[in-house]
Design an enzyme around this catalytic site. Structure first.
Site, PDB file in Angstrom:
ATOM      1  N   TRP A  50       0.811  -1.219   0.000  1.00  0.00           N
ATOM      2  CA  TRP A  50       0.000   0.000   0.000  1.00  0.00           C
ATOM      3  C   TRP A  50       0.845   1.270   0.000  1.00  0.00           C
ATOM      4  CZ3 TRP A  50       1.652   2.535   4.210  1.00  0.00           C
ATOM      5  CH2 TRP A  50       2.119   1.780   5.288  1.00  0.00           C
ATOM      6  N   ASN A  51       2.151   1.162   0.284  1.00  0.00           N
ATOM      7  CA  ASN A  51       2.891   2.412   0.526  1.00  0.00           C
ATOM      8  C   ASN A  51       3.210   3.191  -0.756  1.00  0.00           C
ATOM      9  OD1 ASN A  51       4.823   0.537  -0.216  1.00  0.00           O
ATOM     10  ND2 ASN A  51       6.377   1.274   1.210  1.00  0.00           N
ATOM     11  N   GLY A 107       6.874  -6.259   0.341  1.00  0.00           N
ATOM     12  CA  GLY A 107       6.173  -6.163   1.629  1.00  0.00           C
ATOM     13  C   GLY A 107       7.097  -6.552   2.762  1.00  0.00           C
ATOM     14  N   SER A 108       6.508  -7.040   3.828  1.00  0.00           N
ATOM     15  CA  SER A 108       7.294  -7.272   5.038  1.00  0.00           C
ATOM     16  C   SER A 108       8.151  -8.533   4.919  1.00  0.00           C
ATOM     17  CB  SER A 108       6.364  -7.419   6.246  1.00  0.00           C
ATOM     18  OG  SER A 108       5.702  -8.669   6.181  1.00  0.00           O
ATOM     19  N   CYS A 126      10.308   1.245   2.575  1.00  0.00           N
ATOM     20  CA  CYS A 126      11.366   0.280   2.929  1.00  0.00           C
ATOM     21  C   CYS A 126      12.736   0.930   2.875  1.00  0.00           C
ATOM     22  CB  CYS A 126      11.337  -0.900   1.964  1.00  0.00           C
ATOM     23  SG  CYS A 126       9.775  -1.733   1.984  1.00  0.00           S
ATOM     24  N   LYS A 184      -2.147  -8.443  -7.531  1.00  0.00           N
ATOM     25  CA  LYS A 184      -2.956  -8.410  -6.299  1.00  0.00           C
ATOM     26  C   LYS A 184      -2.453  -7.231  -5.464  1.00  0.00           C
ATOM     27  CE  LYS A 184      -5.218  -9.389  -2.495  1.00  0.00           C
ATOM     28  NZ  LYS A 184      -4.889  -8.118  -1.803  1.00  0.00           N
ATOM     29  N   PRO A 185      -3.139  -6.078  -5.592  1.00  0.00           N
ATOM     30  CA  PRO A 185      -2.719  -4.929  -4.787  1.00  0.00           C
ATOM     31  C   PRO A 185      -3.162  -5.086  -3.329  1.00  0.00           C
ATOM     32  CG  PRO A 185      -4.665  -4.379  -6.096  1.00  0.00           C
ATOM     33  CD  PRO A 185      -4.283  -5.801  -6.466  1.00  0.00           C
ATOM     34  N   ALA A 186      -2.531  -4.348  -2.439  1.00  0.00           N
ATOM     35  CA  ALA A 186      -2.915  -4.371  -1.025  1.00  0.00           C
ATOM     36  C   ALA A 186      -4.367  -3.922  -0.886  1.00  0.00           C
ATOM     37  CB  ALA A 186      -2.013  -3.422  -0.241  1.00  0.00           C
ATOM     38  N   SER A 187      -5.070  -4.469   0.103  1.00  0.00           N
ATOM     39  CA  SER A 187      -6.498  -4.151   0.233  1.00  0.00           C
ATOM     40  C   SER A 187      -6.724  -2.709   0.707  1.00  0.00           C
ATOM     41  CB  SER A 187      -7.185  -5.138   1.176  1.00  0.00           C
ATOM     42  OG  SER A 187      -6.516  -5.134   2.406  1.00  0.00           O
ATOM     43  N   GLU A 204      11.017  -8.098  -2.395  1.00  0.00           N
ATOM     44  CA  GLU A 204      11.559  -6.809  -1.962  1.00  0.00           C
ATOM     45  C   GLU A 204      10.977  -6.579  -0.585  1.00  0.00           C
ATOM     46  OE1 GLU A 204      11.616  -3.281  -0.917  1.00  0.00           O
ATOM     47  OE2 GLU A 204      10.592  -2.625  -2.744  1.00  0.00           O
ATOM     48  N   LEU A 205      11.816  -6.790   0.443  1.00  0.00           N
ATOM     49  CA  LEU A 205      11.285  -6.871   1.807  1.00  0.00           C
ATOM     50  C   LEU A 205      11.717  -5.669   2.649  1.00  0.00           C
ATOM     51  CD1 LEU A 205      11.880 -10.718   2.219  1.00  0.00           C
ATOM     52  CD2 LEU A 205       9.855  -9.522   1.355  1.00  0.00           C
ATOM     53  N   GLU A 255      11.973  -2.056  11.888  1.00  0.00           N
ATOM     54  CA  GLU A 255      11.633  -0.976  10.966  1.00  0.00           C
ATOM     55  C   GLU A 255      10.444  -0.204  11.547  1.00  0.00           C
ATOM     56  OE1 GLU A 255      10.310  -2.666   7.275  1.00  0.00           O
ATOM     57  OE2 GLU A 255      11.152  -1.017   6.113  1.00  0.00           O
TER      58      GLU A 255
HETATM   59  C1  SIN Z   1      10.894   3.195  -3.431  1.00  0.00           C
HETATM   60  O1  SIN Z   1      10.899   2.627  -4.513  1.00  0.00           O
HETATM   61  O2  SIN Z   1      11.533   4.219  -3.259  1.00  0.00           O
HETATM   62  C2  SIN Z   1      10.117   2.684  -2.246  1.00  0.00           C
HETATM   63  C3  SIN Z   1      10.255   1.254  -2.079  1.00  0.00           C
HETATM   64  C4  SIN Z   1       9.543   0.660  -0.906  1.00  0.00           C
HETATM   65  O3  SIN Z   1       9.194   1.305   0.063  1.00  0.00           O
HETATM   66  O4  SIN Z   1       9.330  -0.545  -0.949  1.00  0.00           O
END
Ligand code: SIN
Length: 473
Positions: free
Chosen positions: A148-149, A226-227, A282, A172-175, A248-249, A376
């Site tokens: 979602w971020n 995600g996490s 992240c 599948k995007p975040a809800s 990508e965690l 985090e």
């Molecule tokens: C970004 O691409 O700069 C953000 C990546 C993320 O928060 O997973």
């Protein structure tokens, strides 16, 4: 506002008997009710991606690139509308949403070009009658699970590469943020991407949908952002069918300021590295490590700069920092801040958070027995720790299981090289607080994940290398 609210499957919009609410994180206002996809809809999407793959992989690569280029043009045309959708469902400041739409479009644009450069190899054989050819082929239909971020950029970074290579996708995007992905699907449709090549399934039953992806023989790869905890679980599931996986965690980025740094540049970089997207990234700087001689000067200027940031509703043009995503996020941030204060840290700016609109928090005197050093924070909280010298600063920086990005500020060329080489991270910002760009390989080491996104290397994650041994007869 005109919003797509149904799943996008095989070129059609599918309603569902169940729907779920998407709310504005700032005040909880209902933004839309979106299709909560059942088992059958997800199966239809997987099947559509499987069928479409047969033709899409054979479509000439430059044509795939041209279709992607059209999507990038449409994103630019609609950037204000797309930004508003993002802010409504994610809460981020409108200017950040606009920056995200452009960042997201830059991936589509980049991979539109890369589609023409899917180079194979020929290698001299050790035998006169032998020929070695290495072909690059698409891995197959892929499932893309996005957070979602950054609802647009995390999707286009995957989707652009996948489509360029010749893969088809089920997204599948975040809800919390399905509307951005559905708006992107509308643009793919308008651009003329063939039906079934891009599918978007929305829903709240994440685990079940993930299991459907992993159980499917059609899906050949899953890419997840995600996490770390969820990533570990997906790795276990991927083992069953030995599915390709990109992860990508989470990160726990150090931001090291060495004694010879330009303080003003370091503060400017720190503001971006820490407060972009309200710290919900992240690549957000989590741990500020200051070499003793510069600590006081950096701290004073940094605290003063954070006090000027405006927190508020994302749609308000004056807002720099929007709300965090939900109450769970507030509780986690509060818990980490309270733990640090209870163990002796000092609050220099802000307060223990009570609501989602969190003004910047700066905490000094952080030590490694505090949870905030290891976890985090995913919010607008900066923690400061002083190192006696450069060696200790780098050692502290590497004191984490994460390894996505590290930042270092120093004006000395030798220190720049030493630090960049010593920092255990997939990406290092040297006098740079924002490393994210379509041209560079984004990804981590240690528990921050597997694979690279963006750049020409982003194509590798969606390619298989096929070696063809030919004997001349
Ligand atoms: C970004 O691409 O700069 C953000 C990546 C993320 O928060 O997973």
């Amino acid at each position: 506002m005109d919003l797509a609210r149904d799943a996008y499957v095989d070129g059609s919009w599918l309603a569902a008997s169940k729907r779920f609410a998407v709310n504005d994180p700032f005040d909880g206002e209902l933004v839309a009710e979106v299709a909560d996809c059942d088992v059958a809809t997800v199966e239809r999407a997987i099947a559509a991606a499987g069928t479409a793959f047969l033709a899409w992989r054979k479509q000439p690569a430059p044509e795939r690139g041209q279709l992607l280029a059209k999507v990038a043009v449409l994103m630019a045309r609609d950037e204000a509308r797309l930004a508003e959708i993002c802010t409504r469902e994610n809460g981020k400041a409108l200017k950040e949403s606009l920056a995200e739409v452009r960042y997201a479009a830059s991936f589509i644009h980049w991979f539109a070009g890369e589609a023409e450069r899917i180079y194979g190899e020929t290698v001299p054989s050790s035998r006169g009658d032998g020929r070695i050819t290495v072909l690059r082929e698409p891995v197959g239909p892929c499932a893309l699970i996005t957070p979602w971020n950054f609802p647009y950029a995390m999707l286009t970074r995957k989707l652009g590469a996948a489509l360029a290579v010749g893969c088809t996708v089920v997204c599948k995007p975040a809800s919390q943020t399905p509307l951005s992905a559905l708006a992107l699907a509308q643009l793919c449709h308008e651009a003329g991407i063939p039906t079934g090549v891009v599918n978007v399934v929305t829903g709240t039953e994440h685990q079940r949908i993930g299991q459907q992806f992993f159980a499917s023989k059609t899906i050949r790869k899953v890419s997840f952002t995600g996490s770390t905890r969820v990533g570990q679980d997906l790795m276990r599931q991927a083992a069953e069918d030995v599915k390709r996986l990109s992860l990508e965690l989470g990160g726990n980025a150090p931001f090291v300021v060495l004694e010879d740094a330009d303080v003003d540049a370091a503060v400017a970089g720190a503001l971006v590295a820490k407060f972009r997207n309200s710290g919900q990234s992240c690549v957000a700087a989590n741990r500020f490590i200051l070499e003793a001689p510069i600590a006081e000067a950096f701290t004073q200027k940094f605290v003063a700069a954070t006090a000027k940031l405006v927190v508020g509703r994302g749609l308000d043009p004056a807002t720099d920092i929007g709300p965090v995503i939900d109450d769970k996020a507030v509780a986690k941030i509060r818990q980490l801040v309270e733990d640090a204060l209870a163990k002796g840290a000092r609050l220099l700016q802000g307060a223990v958070p009570a609501s989602r609109a969190i003004a910047p928090i700066v905490i000094a005197g952080v030590t490694r027995d505090m949870a905030i050093w290891h976890e985090e924070v995913f919010g607008p909280v900066a923690t400061l720790r002083i190192a006696k010298d450069q060696a200790e600063a780098l050692e502290m920086a590497n004191d984490t299981d994460a390894g996505l990005v590290a930042y270092v500020y120093t004006s000395n060329g030798t220190n720049q090289v030493r630090a960049a080489e010593a920092l255990q991270a997939g990406m290092v910002g040297v006098n740079e607080g924002l490393v994210s760009t379509a041209q560079a390989p984004f990804g981590g080491v240690k528990q921050s994940g597997l694979g690279r996104e963006g750049s020409r290397h982003g194509m590798d994650d969606y390619s298989n290398y096929k070696y063809v041994a030919t004997k001349l007869v």
